[in-house]
Design a protein around this motif. Structure first.
Motif, mmCIF file in Angstrom:
data_model
loop_
_atom_site.group_PDB
_atom_site.id
_atom_site.type_symbol
_atom_site.label_atom_id
_atom_site.label_comp_id
_atom_site.label_asym_id
_atom_site.label_seq_id
_atom_site.Cartn_x
_atom_site.Cartn_y
_atom_site.Cartn_z
ATOM 1 N N MET A 12 0.844 -1.188 0.000
ATOM 2 C CA MET A 12 0.000 0.000 0.000
ATOM 3 C C MET A 12 0.881 1.241 0.000
ATOM 4 N N ILE A 13 0.704 2.106 -0.989
ATOM 5 C CA ILE A 13 1.521 3.304 -1.109
ATOM 6 C C ILE A 13 1.065 4.363 -0.107
ATOM 7 N N LYS A 14 2.023 5.135 0.397
ATOM 8 C CA LYS A 14 1.726 6.238 1.317
ATOM 9 C C LYS A 14 2.253 7.515 0.678
ATOM 10 N N ILE A 15 1.359 8.500 0.525
ATOM 11 C CA ILE A 15 1.679 9.720 -0.218
ATOM 12 C C ILE A 15 1.455 10.933 0.668
ATOM 13 N N LEU A 16 2.387 11.886 0.615
ATOM 14 C CA LEU A 16 2.207 13.181 1.280
ATOM 15 C C LEU A 16 2.167 14.262 0.207
ATOM 16 N N LEU A 17 1.049 14.979 0.159
ATOM 17 C CA LEU A 17 0.891 16.117 -0.744
ATOM 18 C C LEU A 17 1.071 17.399 0.064
ATOM 19 N N VAL A 18 2.053 18.209 -0.316
ATOM 20 C CA VAL A 18 2.315 19.476 0.371
ATOM 21 C C VAL A 18 1.933 20.607 -0.572
ATOM 22 N N GLU A 19 0.844 21.289 -0.267
ATOM 23 C CA GLU A 19 0.296 22.322 -1.162
ATOM 24 C C GLU A 19 -0.554 23.282 -0.348
ATOM 25 N N ASP A 20 -0.260 24.599 -0.449
ATOM 26 C CA ASP A 20 -1.000 25.585 0.333
ATOM 27 C C ASP A 20 -2.205 26.144 -0.390
ATOM 28 N N ASP A 21 -2.183 26.178 -1.725
ATOM 29 C CA ASP A 21 -3.284 26.738 -2.498
ATOM 30 C C ASP A 21 -4.448 25.744 -2.537
ATOM 31 N N ALA A 22 -5.612 26.142 -2.010
ATOM 32 C CA ALA A 22 -6.744 25.221 -1.864
ATOM 33 C C ALA A 22 -7.220 24.672 -3.214
ATOM 34 N N HIS A 23 -7.314 25.551 -4.221
ATOM 35 C CA HIS A 23 -7.782 25.118 -5.535
ATOM 36 C C HIS A 23 -6.819 24.115 -6.154
ATOM 37 N N LYS A 24 -5.541 24.465 -6.132
ATOM 38 C CA LYS A 24 -4.537 23.561 -6.704
ATOM 39 C C LYS A 24 -4.470 22.255 -5.919
ATOM 40 N N ARG A 25 -4.587 22.360 -4.597
ATOM 41 C CA ARG A 25 -4.536 21.163 -3.745
ATOM 42 C C ARG A 25 -5.652 20.191 -4.108
ATOM 43 N N THR A 26 -6.849 20.720 -4.292
ATOM 44 C CA THR A 26 -7.986 19.874 -4.661
ATOM 45 C C THR A 26 -7.772 19.237 -6.026
ATOM 46 N N THR A 27 -7.276 20.016 -6.967
ATOM 47 C CA THR A 27 -7.062 19.516 -8.329
ATOM 48 C C THR A 27 -6.008 18.415 -8.362
ATOM 49 N N VAL A 28 -4.900 18.633 -7.650
ATOM 50 C CA VAL A 28 -3.831 17.629 -7.629
ATOM 51 C C VAL A 28 -4.298 16.372 -6.896
ATOM 52 N N ALA A 29 -5.012 16.543 -5.777
ATOM 53 C CA ALA A 29 -5.515 15.386 -5.029
ATOM 54 C C ALA A 29 -6.469 14.558 -5.878
ATOM 55 N N GLU A 30 -7.335 15.212 -6.630
ATOM 56 C CA GLU A 30 -8.255 14.492 -7.515
ATOM 57 C C GLU A 30 -7.491 13.682 -8.558
ATOM 58 N N ALA A 31 -6.412 14.253 -9.064
ATOM 59 C CA ALA A 31 -5.592 13.534 -10.047
ATOM 60 C C ALA A 31 -4.959 12.288 -9.422
ATOM 61 N N ILE A 32 -4.430 12.432 -8.209
ATOM 62 C CA ILE A 32 -3.803 11.287 -7.530
ATOM 63 C C ILE A 32 -4.832 10.196 -7.263
ATOM 64 N N LEU A 33 -5.995 10.588 -6.759
ATOM 65 C CA LEU A 33 -7.024 9.610 -6.397
ATOM 66 C C LEU A 33 -7.709 9.000 -7.609
ATOM 67 N N SER A 34 -7.452 9.548 -8.787
ATOM 68 C CA SER A 34 -8.009 8.948 -10.006
ATOM 69 C C SER A 34 -7.235 7.697 -10.423
ATOM 70 N N VAL A 35 -6.053 7.502 -9.834
ATOM 71 C CA VAL A 35 -5.247 6.315 -10.148
ATOM 72 C C VAL A 35 -5.864 5.107 -9.447
ATOM 73 N N PRO A 36 -6.167 4.040 -10.176
ATOM 74 C CA PRO A 36 -6.752 2.840 -9.552
ATOM 75 C C PRO A 36 -5.875 2.313 -8.423
ATOM 76 N N THR A 37 -6.529 1.814 -7.381
ATOM 77 C CA THR A 37 -5.937 1.228 -6.155
ATOM 78 C C THR A 37 -5.474 2.277 -5.145
ATOM 79 N N ILE A 38 -5.484 3.571 -5.494
ATOM 80 C CA ILE A 38 -5.127 4.592 -4.504
ATOM 81 C C ILE A 38 -6.399 5.087 -3.820
ATOM 82 N N ALA A 39 -6.449 4.923 -2.507
ATOM 83 C CA ALA A 39 -7.612 5.334 -1.718
ATOM 84 C C ALA A 39 -7.273 6.565 -0.888
ATOM 85 N N GLU A 40 -8.315 7.206 -0.358
ATOM 86 C CA GLU A 40 -8.127 8.453 0.384
ATOM 87 C C GLU A 40 -7.216 8.282 1.598
ATOM 88 N N ASP A 41 -7.287 7.091 2.252
ATOM 89 C CA ASP A 41 -6.477 6.917 3.458
ATOM 90 C C ASP A 41 -4.993 6.727 3.146
#
Length: 412
Positions: free
Chosen positions: A1-30
């Protein structure tokens, strides 16, 4: 199970990048943690191991500060200064600012680190990020790299043999799939256990043969490959007649190798065995769990009632007590009586429990906690038979399910 840390202060960009990461199959929010400034990112990296760091280059140093060009590079320099400690294997830098991108070029000088220019006007960055994350996922497979602090799975289940113990585990209502480990021919199985919207990772393996050595080796290999937080040993055992009944569960505390000791010559010229009890104890938190389950006298009754093959008439109960392990199969009341001399409160005897608990005790960091719980299939006397092995294996597996339900709880 992969563990990812996203470091981003801009709320809009943070949401966009997080959505991209979570679009990858097998990656869950936790699997994804978020930081918004340099100080918080350092704290998270210090407290938890990550496989992938996605780092905005234009960051504030603290939550009360404004973002600055190259602010995120402080995290990178901090990681470099700590050697390999807490450093993610893969690091991806992102920025929407040309000045920050230029500053980052000299810092991202590692073949497995990269920087991706971000833009709200097109999705080229997203395609590149998703492709990179997919490639990284292909590399993060067992045996996992070990940083000494990060657990890679939640529970490792160790069975003495494939039949009947492992077969009973695989019959539980979990979606088991065979899992391969590089350079290891052992058969591993993996399943997701879901509870209260949290997903826990369960791995199981059977030793290749009976006995202390085989169980210890199987446990050690599996710990090395999957880095579990807990190890649970299940299976069948011989009970001490009059103290436990057929089908009862015995949770080992303490456990020891009844064959450990020295053969000496007595003053009468006769040889005698002088035992050396190097006991393994159950962790207090796991003992509390076992006592909690022991207090439910009808816990296993529905499973016992539903079992349609050979079974005794009694409802299986749960015991917490002394458990001896040894290299020989016991089929003699006199042999059991000799082991009783080692511990007056002996409840059960088997061939594996001590070695599994010991393997966990001396494992490399992060070290798993271990609980061993077996069901009584016979009394180790001259009436020993295989009539209740399947029943006992299934009771042990069902008890495992109750352990999972009690042990695996969402974090507050």
């Amino acid at each position: 199970m992969i563990k990812i840390l996203l470091v981003e202060d801009d709320a809009h960009k943070r949401t966009t990048v997080a959505e991209a990461i979570l679009s990858v199959p097998t990656i869950a929010e936790d699997m994804l943690d978020i930081s918004t400034d340099v100080a918080d990112a350092k704290r998270k990296l210090r407290d938890k191991g990550y496989d992938l760091l996605i780092l905005d280059i234009h960051l504030p140093r603290r939550a009360d500060k404004q973002p600055e060009p190259g602010g995120g590079l402080e995290v990178l320099r901090w990681l470099k200064g700590r050697g390999k400690e807490h450093r993610p294997t893969y690091i991806i830098g992102t920025t929407a600012y040309d000045a920050s991108y230029e500053l980052a070029q000299t810092e991202f000088n590692n073949l497995i680190w990269t920087i991706i220019p971000f833009s709200f006007s097109d999705n080229a960055w997203k395609e590149r990020l998703v492709a990179t994350v997919r490639l990284i996922l292909d590399q993060i497979v067992p045996p996992y790299a070990n940083d000494g602090v990060t657990y890679r799975s939640d529970v490792l289940v160790v069975a003495a043999l494939e039949d009947p113990e492992l077969r009973a585990v695989l019959s539980l209502p979990l979606s088991w799939e065979e899992a391969s480990v590089r350079f290891d021919a052992s058969r591993y199985f993996r399943a997701k256990y879901e509870r209260d919207e949290c997903v826990f990772d369960i791995v199981c393996v059977a030793a290749s043969d009976k006995g202390l050595s085989s169980a210890a080796i199987a446990t050690t290999k599996a710990i090395h490959a999957f880095r579990p937080r807990y190890v649970v040993m299940i299976g069948i055992c011989a009970g001490v007649k009059g103290r436990v009944e057929l089908g009862d569960i015995v949770v080992a505390d303490p456990s020891w190798d009844w064959g450990s000791g020295k053969t000496k010559l007595g003053t009468d010229g006769e040889e005698f065995f002088h035992p050396a009890q190097y006991q393994m104890r159950l962790d207090e938190s796991l003992r509390a769990l076992a006592i909690e389950l022991k207090a439910k006298p009808d816990l296993l009754k529905p499973f016992a009632d539903a079992f349609s093959d050979n079974k005794p008439s009694n409802t299986p109960q749960i015991h917490v007590g002394a458990f001896a392990s040894g290299a020989a199969v016991l089929q003699s009341r006199a042999a059991v009586e000799k082991i009783l001399q080692h511990h007056k409160d002996l409840k059960a005897v088997d061939m594996e429990v001590y070695s599994v608990m010991y393997a966990c005790h001396i494992a490399s960091m992060p070290r798993p906690q271990c609980i061993a719980a077996k069901a009584v299939s016979d009394f180790g006397d001259d009436k020993k038979a295989d009539d209740y092995q399947l029943y006992a294996a299934n009771m042990s597996a069902r008890f495992l399910l109750e352990v999972l339900r009690t042990l695996l709880r969402p974090k507050d």
